[in-house]
Scaffold this active site. Structure first.
Site, PDB file in Angstrom:
ATOM      1  N   LYS A 155       0.826  -1.213   0.000  1.00 58.21           N
ATOM      2  CA  LYS A 155       0.000   0.000   0.000  1.00 58.21           C
ATOM      3  C   LYS A 155       0.859   1.261   0.000  1.00 58.21           C
ATOM      4  CE  LYS A 155      -1.803   1.646   4.038  1.00 58.21           C
ATOM      5  NZ  LYS A 155      -1.496   3.076   4.254  1.00 58.21           N
ATOM      6  N   ASN A 156       1.824   1.318   0.910  1.00 59.72           N
ATOM      7  CA  ASN A 156       2.568   2.574   1.068  1.00 59.72           C
ATOM      8  C   ASN A 156       3.598   2.799  -0.032  1.00 59.72           C
ATOM      9  OD1 ASN A 156       0.996   3.130   3.225  1.00 59.72           O
ATOM     10  ND2 ASN A 156       2.516   2.554   4.775  1.00 59.72           N
ATOM     11  N   CYS A 175      -5.216  13.007  12.892  1.00 59.18           N
ATOM     12  CA  CYS A 175      -5.657  11.665  12.532  1.00 59.18           C
ATOM     13  C   CYS A 175      -6.079  10.960  13.813  1.00 59.18           C
ATOM     14  CB  CYS A 175      -4.580  10.920  11.753  1.00 59.18           C
ATOM     15  SG  CYS A 175      -3.492   9.925  12.715  1.00 59.18           S
ATOM     16  N   ARG A 213      -0.516  14.867  13.042  1.00 65.16           N
ATOM     17  CA  ARG A 213       0.543  14.377  12.150  1.00 65.16           C
ATOM     18  C   ARG A 213       0.879  15.539  11.222  1.00 65.16           C
ATOM     19  NH1 ARG A 213      -1.554   8.896   9.607  1.00 65.16           N
ATOM     20  NH2 ARG A 213       0.522   8.737   8.684  1.00 65.16           N
ATOM     21  N   ASP A 264       4.309   0.608  12.037  1.00 65.33           N
ATOM     22  CA  ASP A 264       3.100  -0.001  11.464  1.00 65.33           C
ATOM     23  C   ASP A 264       2.877  -1.441  11.933  1.00 65.33           C
ATOM     24  OD1 ASP A 264       2.502   2.311  10.135  1.00 65.33           O
ATOM     25  OD2 ASP A 264       3.272   1.665   8.191  1.00 65.33           O
ATOM     26  N   ARG A 300      -8.865  -0.345   4.210  1.00 63.16           N
ATOM     27  CA  ARG A 300      -7.957   0.668   3.646  1.00 63.16           C
ATOM     28  C   ARG A 300      -6.589   0.060   3.337  1.00 63.16           C
ATOM     29  NH1 ARG A 300      -7.022   5.914   6.895  1.00 63.16           N
ATOM     30  NH2 ARG A 300      -5.664   6.078   5.099  1.00 63.16           N
TER      31      ARG A 300
HETATM   32  N1  EPU Z   1       6.552  14.453  10.925  1.00 61.43           N
HETATM   33  C1  EPU Z   1       6.635  15.795  11.236  1.00 61.43           C
HETATM   34  N2  EPU Z   1       6.479  16.715  10.221  1.00 61.43           N
HETATM   35  C2  EPU Z   1       6.254  16.333   8.933  1.00 61.43           C
HETATM   36  C3  EPU Z   1       6.161  14.949   8.625  1.00 61.43           C
HETATM   37  C4  EPU Z   1       6.329  14.043   9.648  1.00 61.43           C
HETATM   38  O1  EPU Z   1       6.841  16.169  12.383  1.00 61.43           O
HETATM   39  O2  EPU Z   1       6.127  17.197   8.070  1.00 61.43           O
HETATM   40  C5  EPU Z   1       6.726  13.441  11.998  1.00 61.43           C
HETATM   41  C6  EPU Z   1       5.428  12.672  12.258  1.00 61.43           C
HETATM   42  O3  EPU Z   1       4.559  13.356  13.101  1.00 61.43           O
HETATM   43  C7  EPU Z   1       5.953  11.378  12.825  1.00 61.43           C
HETATM   44  C8  EPU Z   1       7.264  11.180  12.067  1.00 61.43           C
HETATM   45  O4  EPU Z   1       7.625  12.455  11.557  1.00 61.43           O
HETATM   46  O5  EPU Z   1       6.214  11.519  14.192  1.00 61.43           O
HETATM   47  C9  EPU Z   1       7.199  10.162  10.948  1.00 61.43           C
HETATM   48  O6  EPU Z   1       6.151  10.468  10.060  1.00 61.43           O
HETATM   49  P1  EPU Z   1       6.248  10.174   8.505  1.00 61.43           P
HETATM   50  O7  EPU Z   1       6.158  11.463   7.790  1.00 61.43           O
HETATM   51  O8  EPU Z   1       7.422   9.295   8.244  1.00 61.43           O
HETATM   52  O9  EPU Z   1       4.905   9.361   8.239  1.00 61.43           O
HETATM   53  P2  EPU Z   1       3.954   9.463   6.987  1.00 61.43           P
HETATM   54  O10 EPU Z   1       4.742   9.668   5.762  1.00 61.43           O
HETATM   55  O11 EPU Z   1       2.828  10.397   7.272  1.00 61.43           O
HETATM   56  C10 EPU Z   1       4.082   6.922   6.427  1.00 61.43           C
HETATM   57  C11 EPU Z   1       3.125   5.790   6.255  1.00 61.43           C
HETATM   58  C12 EPU Z   1       2.537   5.431   7.612  1.00 61.43           C
HETATM   59  C13 EPU Z   1       3.687   5.037   8.547  1.00 61.43           C
HETATM   60  C14 EPU Z   1       4.714   6.167   8.631  1.00 61.43           C
HETATM   61  C15 EPU Z   1       5.933   5.807   9.437  1.00 61.43           C
HETATM   62  C16 EPU Z   1       2.284   6.101   4.031  1.00 61.43           C
HETATM   63  C17 EPU Z   1       1.149   6.457   3.152  1.00 61.43           C
HETATM   64  N3  EPU Z   1       2.071   6.189   5.352  1.00 61.43           N
HETATM   65  O12 EPU Z   1       3.345   8.004   6.970  1.00 61.43           O
HETATM   66  O13 EPU Z   1       1.709   4.293   7.382  1.00 61.43           O
HETATM   67  O14 EPU Z   1       3.183   4.775   9.819  1.00 61.43           O
HETATM   68  O15 EPU Z   1       5.144   6.532   7.294  1.00 61.43           O
HETATM   69  O16 EPU Z   1       6.578   4.704   8.892  1.00 61.43           O
HETATM   70  O17 EPU Z   1       3.348   5.731   3.576  1.00 61.43           O
HETATM   71  C18 EPU Z   1      -0.121   2.856   7.733  1.00 61.43           C
HETATM   72  O18 EPU Z   1       0.175   2.298   6.664  1.00 61.43           O
HETATM   73  O19 EPU Z   1      -0.964   2.381   8.519  1.00 61.43           O
HETATM   74  C19 EPU Z   1       0.535   4.112   8.075  1.00 61.43           C
HETATM   75  C20 EPU Z   1       0.050   4.958   8.971  1.00 61.43           C
END
Ligand code: EPU
Length: 417
Positions: free
Chosen positions: A22-23, A116, A121, A304, A396
């Site tokens: 998915k990701n 969320c 986030r 995850d 999802r």
């Molecule tokens: N963060 C910030 N600022 C930002 C972006 C992130 O502070 O601008 C922080 C977040 O709050 C968090 C950390 O950085 O504490 C990591 O967040 P990240 O940006 O890596 O997460 P994401 O890109 O929003 C993806 C996956 C998530 C998975 C996370 C961590 C996708 C679509 N989603 O989210 O997947 O948990 O990386 O590996 O790729 C899931 O599949 O159930 C899911 C939530």
């Protein structure tokens, strides 16, 4: 609304096929906006999130057909660089369009995702990366509006190796003028998959899989055919099912290299695991040892899989400590797992789990994708019946999960509430 009904304590055995990730597929789908034309993407999981992303691409002007896990996308007529609140709030990954739309059209209007289920986030890293590349950013009525004549290569250092911000910055940089260097980039396999896709389109990205990505901007990219990597989180979930209620389960089409941290922890907990290039076999050997676990960015133990690991520890032989360092609030499953009789206490981002001999089935509610997976695992190991409501969360992120589990011998079915 559908619910899942599980009659627990059936022993699982056999082979299960792992779906595409998915990701990985979500940013790859978005990346098709970078070059007009026709794409064939295979091994695409048929998920609610894949369909939400298709709806967004269609609003932007793409057309598509999706059958038998093969997705044809035509972005020739994509011309409307906007992502509305209604879609972004249901799936945060929609925010991925910000970088590519700005790179391709010089303008993007993308709703801020909001909070969320498990807390805030933020997307500040995404925004500051685009600003570093010369985009002007304005916030208006909940929308981020980015404008730029042509983005310029930049030096970007993330405070945290965010998956989404790395993906967004890379997709913006591939068409920028000059070189972009991203330090403290996310190393997750899904980001490597995105970079491989972009390079196949003609991008020049080096350092893939490392913390430093260097991107030499090009003037134009071209459509390609591409296959998505296997879903390591789905694979990890089935491995944990194997540890909880398995006899012997083989994951077909998995990539064990992406699962190292999870496999090591499962071995520590007493399970036997053997791997080939594209399969993983788990043999449940005996009682589950209680093992502490702390999540970390890749190649660490994935956040995850934190909820699923907690489900496993609820039936372990002692006390374990589970810490989430990536998302400090991601614990909505704790109160639902407690409904099965699990013993869990929380302080900040640390859970202490006291293993029990058995759990007892209960009516519970899904709160997010991975929390739902942990409830299914608890239902599989628990005595008697479990009803899990609000399972649109599981739809999802897990393709036909009840069918796959039934194929292994679980007593699980979907019912309308
Ligand atoms: N963060 C910030 N600022 C930002 C972006 C992130 O502070 O601008 C922080 C977040 O709050 C968090 C950390 O950085 O504490 C990591 O967040 P990240 O940006 O890596 O997460 P994401 O890109 O929003 C993806 C996956 C998530 C998975 C996370 C961590 C996708 C679509 N989603 O989210 O997947 O948990 O990386 O590996 O790729 C899931 O599949 O159930 C899911 C939530």
């Amino acid at each position: 609304m559908d619910k899942l009904v599980i009659n627990g304590q059936k022993i699982l055995n056999g082979i299960v096929e792992i779906s595409g990730a998915k990701n990985a597929v979500l940013p790859v789908m978005v990346a098709t906006l970078l070059a007009p034309g026709k794409y064939r993407i295979s091994r695409v999981p048929d998920l609610r999130d894949t369909h939400t992303m298709l709806r967004l691409l269609e609003m932007i002007g793409a057309t598509s057909s999706f059958e038998n896990n093969e997705l044809l996308i035509d972005t020739t007529k994509a011309s409307n660089p906007e992502a509305p609140y209604d879609l972004v709030k249901t799936m945060r990954a929609s925010f991925y369009v910000l970088g590519p739309l700005t790179a391709r059209f010089g303008y993007a209007k993308v709703s801020l995702p909001g909070g969320c289920a498990w807390g805030p986030r933020p997307v500040n890293f995404h925004i500051s990366a685009l600003e570093a590349m010369g985009a002007e950013i304005e916030l208006d009525e909940g929308y981020v509006i980015a404008t730029a004549d042509r983005l310029k290569g930049a030096k970007i250092t993330f405070d945290f190796p965010s998956v989404g911000a790395t993906g967004n910055a890379v997709m913006a940089a591939v068409l920028a003028d000059g070189e972009t260097v991203i330090q403290n980039a996310a190393c997750e396999p899904e980001i490597s998959c995105l970079c491989d896709f972009l390079n196949a389109m003609g991008a020049q990205i080096s350092g893939i899989g490392s913390e430093k990505l260097t991107i030499e901007g090009v003037d134009q990219l071209n459509p390609v055919d591409f296959e998505i990597i296997p879903d390591r989180i789905e694979a990890a979930t089935f491995l944990i099912a194997g540890a909880m209620v398995g006899d012997s389960i083989t994951l077909k089409g998995a990539n064990p290299d992406h699962l190292t941290a999870v496999i090591e922890k499962l071995q520590e907990s007493g399970q036997e695991i053997t791997t080939t290039d594209d399969s993983v076999l788990i043999n449940k050997l005996g009682p589950i040892k209680s093992i502490d676990m702390t999540t970390a960015v890749y190649p660490g133990f994935p956040t995850d899989v934190q909820a699923q690991w907690m489900a496993l520890m609820t039936v372990s032989d002692g006390t374990s400590i589970i810490t989430d360092t990536v998302y400090h609030d991601r614990f909505t499953h704790v109160s639902e797992l407690s409904r099965f009789g699990a013993w869990i206490t929380m302080k900040d981002n640390v859970a202490v789990v006291s293993g029990r001999k058995t759990l007892k089935g209960a009516p519970v509610m899904s709160t997010d994708i991975r929390a739902s997976a942990s409830l299914i695992l608890a239902g599989l190991v628990a005595q008697d019946r479990t009803d899990i409501s609000r399972i649109y969360h599981i739809d999802r992120g897990y393709e036909r999960i009840e069918e796959k589990l039934r194929g292994l011998g679980a007593d699980i079915r979907r019912e309308s509430e």
